[in-house]
Design a protein around this motif. Structure first.
Motif, PDB file in Angstrom:
ATOM      1  N   GLY A  95      20.572 -14.474  33.945  1.00 31.07           N
ATOM      2  CA  GLY A  95      21.773 -15.199  33.551  1.00 31.07           C
ATOM      3  C   GLY A  95      22.194 -14.993  32.121  1.00 31.07           C
ATOM      4  N   PHE A  96      21.456 -14.169  31.343  1.00 32.94           N
ATOM      5  CA  PHE A  96      21.830 -13.907  29.955  1.00 32.94           C
ATOM      6  C   PHE A  96      22.937 -12.858  29.904  1.00 32.94           C
ATOM      7  CE2 PHE A  96      18.288 -15.352  26.920  1.00 32.94           C
ATOM      8  CZ  PHE A  96      18.033 -16.476  27.680  1.00 32.94           C
ATOM      9  N   SER A  97      23.845 -13.009  28.942  1.00 35.30           N
ATOM     10  CA  SER A  97      24.877 -12.002  28.713  1.00 35.30           C
ATOM     11  C   SER A  97      24.336 -10.932  27.763  1.00 35.30           C
ATOM     12  CB  SER A  97      26.117 -12.650  28.095  1.00 35.30           C
ATOM     13  OG  SER A  97      25.829 -13.121  26.785  1.00 35.30           O
ATOM     14  N   GLY A  98      25.106  -9.862  27.591  1.00 33.18           N
ATOM     15  CA  GLY A  98      24.686  -8.812  26.674  1.00 33.18           C
ATOM     16  C   GLY A  98      24.531  -9.327  25.256  1.00 33.18           C
ATOM     17  N   ALA A  99      25.434 -10.212  24.825  1.00 36.77           N
ATOM     18  CA  ALA A  99      25.350 -10.783  23.482  1.00 36.77           C
ATOM     19  C   ALA A  99      24.086 -11.620  23.322  1.00 36.77           C
ATOM     20  CB  ALA A  99      26.594 -11.627  23.201  1.00 36.77           C
ATOM     21  N   GLN A 100      23.706 -12.361  24.350  1.00 34.91           N
ATOM     22  CA  GLN A 100      22.483 -13.167  24.278  1.00 34.91           C
ATOM     23  C   GLN A 100      21.245 -12.287  24.244  1.00 34.91           C
ATOM     24  OE1 GLN A 100      23.520 -15.614  27.762  1.00 34.91           O
ATOM     25  NE2 GLN A 100      23.324 -17.423  26.467  1.00 34.91           N
ATOM     26  N   LEU A 101      21.261 -11.185  24.982  1.00 32.92           N
ATOM     27  CA  LEU A 101      20.112 -10.269  24.975  1.00 32.92           C
ATOM     28  C   LEU A 101      19.954  -9.628  23.602  1.00 32.92           C
ATOM     29  CD1 LEU A 101      20.686  -8.617  28.456  1.00 32.92           C
ATOM     30  CD2 LEU A 101      18.847 -10.180  27.858  1.00 32.92           C
ATOM     31  N   GLU A 102      21.067  -9.268  22.971  1.00 31.07           N
ATOM     32  CA  GLU A 102      20.996  -8.723  21.609  1.00 31.07           C
ATOM     33  C   GLU A 102      20.430  -9.768  20.654  1.00 31.07           C
ATOM     34  OE1 GLU A 102      22.058  -8.076  17.538  1.00 31.07           O
ATOM     35  OE2 GLU A 102      22.954  -9.644  18.797  1.00 31.07           O
ATOM     36  N   SER A 103      20.829 -11.022  20.871  1.00 32.34           N
ATOM     37  CA  SER A 103      20.331 -12.105  20.027  1.00 32.34           C
ATOM     38  C   SER A 103      18.837 -12.328  20.226  1.00 32.34           C
ATOM     39  CB  SER A 103      21.097 -13.394  20.335  1.00 32.34           C
ATOM     40  OG  SER A 103      20.685 -14.445  19.496  1.00 32.34           O
ATOM     41  N   VAL A 104      18.342 -12.150  21.455  1.00 38.80           N
ATOM     42  CA  VAL A 104      16.901 -12.296  21.715  1.00 38.80           C
ATOM     43  C   VAL A 104      16.100 -11.324  20.854  1.00 38.80           C
ATOM     44  CG1 VAL A 104      15.101 -11.870  23.437  1.00 38.80           C
ATOM     45  CG2 VAL A 104      17.088 -13.253  24.040  1.00 38.80           C
ATOM     46  N   LEU A 105      16.500 -10.054  20.831  1.00 39.55           N
ATOM     47  CA  LEU A 105      15.774  -9.066  20.027  1.00 39.55           C
ATOM     48  C   LEU A 105      15.926  -9.339  18.531  1.00 39.55           C
ATOM     49  CD1 LEU A 105      16.582  -5.952  22.177  1.00 39.55           C
ATOM     50  CD2 LEU A 105      14.305  -6.781  21.651  1.00 39.55           C
ATOM     51  N   ASN A 106      17.095  -9.800  18.137  1.00 41.44           N
ATOM     52  CA  ASN A 106      17.305 -10.102  16.722  1.00 41.44           C
ATOM     53  C   ASN A 106      16.442 -11.284  16.283  1.00 41.44           C
ATOM     54  OD1 ASN A 106      18.983  -9.454  14.305  1.00 41.44           O
ATOM     55  ND2 ASN A 106      19.603 -11.587  14.533  1.00 41.44           N
TER      56      ASN A 106
END
Length: 501
Positions: free
Chosen positions: A283-294
């Motif tokens: 359910g994560f969006s691409g922006a949320q996935l980028e935020s996870v790594l950040n």
């Protein structure tokens, strides 16, 4: 030269005023008229400078400070294979001119990208310009809305004009105009008083009608919105936005692709398993996935480690889902109650869907005093009645545990009840209740409330009966959870199996 002219004028004006005063003429009206003319001149100049939207997405007065847009390749965008395929097929109408002319195909005028926030609609628009070797002009819907009537319509005209001029200047045959959040200016028109929004929309419709597919440079409109249902039907018809492309949340394969892209500049430890992260970010969006790594990189920096570990990534998922850890202190009595509440969620979740619990925690995050992180199920988009009822029982597990051990509930169940009610509405709307196939808006509120209460009360009883059979699990897990404040899914499952056996 301009400096000298300004100084001469500044010297002449006071002399003229003194001469007029010496001659006995009342010069105050002349001064007032002059001031008004100067103010009017400045207002007109500011409107003209703010009226044109440049090819980099800002007004013409900011062209010197805006960097050129960084064009992306479709290969640099992960998780949207279906959307990319549809978009590239539509863009081929700009590239394969001889083939489409041979078949008598009319090139499309507009592409509408729809979907949740953070799914990559803007990135797809930028990649479109690179794919077609086109000039890229961008603007946001809010840039066309001002208090001055007619400014929005003027900016629409300037946007199209500048896109054509820039394409001619760079000797390019195509130009792409991207309008983000188009629902701001493209909302459904209502009867009655004419609004500034309506004038702006009318001008956009006129410009799109004026796009001739045989002229060069060819103009293609790409727009993005999160609320397609809000748009005016005149925008959505063929001949305006000919293609509507859904840019949805990525599935597991898509999440893996996005994580791999954003992990390229992150130093990962060798034992990091990105597939687990992709599973846990359902359910994560691409922006949320980028935020996870950040956020994982930030956690690594806090602990003075030079590589990202699986623990950093797990903490980052919690941070993105629920917010940062807080310093909120709870007394011992509240802490025990929260522990019972969270264990209630965890036990029900593990019983109805084995292996679903990832972590039970008493660490406050955001507004939550504790939480259970679940391992998301395999990606699927159809739900049965039994599956939804199981999810409702998981949501009610915390309140049921409080009733068993305290005889009453607390305000900590508020969000759980909201989630349960949302799932009940899904049951009713899908025709999976005793009401049958109905339109929720046409069902009397009293009848709908009675059905909701019947479903929730029955499932609450089932949940309490289930938890009554696992009271020893509460007792053993409580001591560990109160001491360590965190219980991993594996630890919890071991306790559950030992006591159940």
């Amino acid at each position: 030269m301009l400096k000298w002219k300004t100084e001469i004028l500044l010297g002449i004006i006071p002399v003229l005023l003194l001469f007029v005063a010496f001659m006995g003429v009342d010069y105050l009206p002349i001064v007032m008229i002059g001031v008004l003319l100067i103010v009017a001149w400045f207002v007109v100049r500011m409107q003209r400078s703010g009226g044109a939207i440049g090819a980099t997405g800002g007004s013409s007065s900011r062209k010197g400070t805006n960097p050129k847009p960084s064009f992306l390749d479709f290969n640099q965008i992960g998780g949207q294979d279906q959307a990319k395929a549809e978009l590239m097929e539509a863009l081929d109408f700009l590239i394969k001119k001889e083939q489409i002319a041979k078949l008598g195909i009319r090139p499309i005028k507009g592409i509408l990208l729809t979907g949740p926030p953070g799914t990559g609609k803007t990135l797809l628009a930028k990649a479109s310009a690179h794919y077609t070797n086109a000039v890229f002009s961008s603007a946001s819907g809010s840039e066309f809305v001002e208090m001055y009537v007619g400014v929005g319509a003027s900016r629409i005209r300037d946007l199209f004009k500048e896109a054509r001029m820039k394409a001619q200047k760079e000797n390019k045959q195509n130009a792409i105009i991207f309008i983000d959040e188009i629902d701001v200016i493209g909302g459904k028109r209502e009867g009655g008083q004419q609004r500034e929004y309506d004038q702006t929309l009318n001008q956009l419709l006129t410009e799109m009608d004026g796009i001739h597919t045989t002229e060069e440079p060819r103009i293609l409109i790409v727009a993005a919105t999160n609320r397609k249902e809000m748009l005016d039907s005149a925008l959505l018809r063929p001949g305006r936005f000919d293609r509507h492309i859904e840019v949805d949340l990525p599935d597991k394969k898509g999440r893996m692709s996005i994580l791999d892209i954003h992990a390229r500049n992150k130093p990962l430890r060798g034992d990091v398993n990105m597939e687990i992260i992709a599973e846990q970010t359902f359910g994560f969006s691409g922006a949320q996935l980028e935020s996870v790594l950040n956020e994982a990189a930030i956690y690594a920096m806090r602990t003075n480690e030079d590589r990202l570990t699986q623990k950093h990534l797990a903490l980052a998922i919690d941070k993105v889902m629920m917010g940062e850890k807080t310093d909120r202190e709870t007394n011992q009595e509240e802490k025990v109650r929260v522990a019972y509440h969270e264990l209630g969620h965890a036990i029900v979740a593990e019983v109805v869907r084995e292996g679903s619990v990832s972590q039970v925690s008493l660490c406050p995050r955001g507004k939550a005093l504790g939480y259970v992180r679940h391992n998301p199920p395999a990606d699927h988009y159809l739900y049965t009645k039994s599956y939804i009822e199981d999810q409702i029982m998981i949501a009610l597990g915390g309140a049921a545990a409080e009733e068993i051990f305290y005889g009453a509930r607390s305000t900590g169940s508020r969000n759980d009840f909201e989630k349960a009610m949302e799932l009940v509405r899904m049951l009713v709307g899908s025709g999976l209740t005793n009401l049958g196939i109905v339109d929720i808006e046409m069902v009397p509120k009293k009848e709908l409330m009675n059905e909701n209460n019947a479903i929730l009360n029955a499932l609450m009883q089932r949940t309490k009966q289930l938890l009554d059979n696992y009271k020893p699990v509460f007792e053993q897990s409580l001591d560990v959870l109160m001491t360590e404040e965190t219980l991993s899914g594996e630890q919890f499952r071991i306790m559950l199996k030992q006591i159940a056996s």
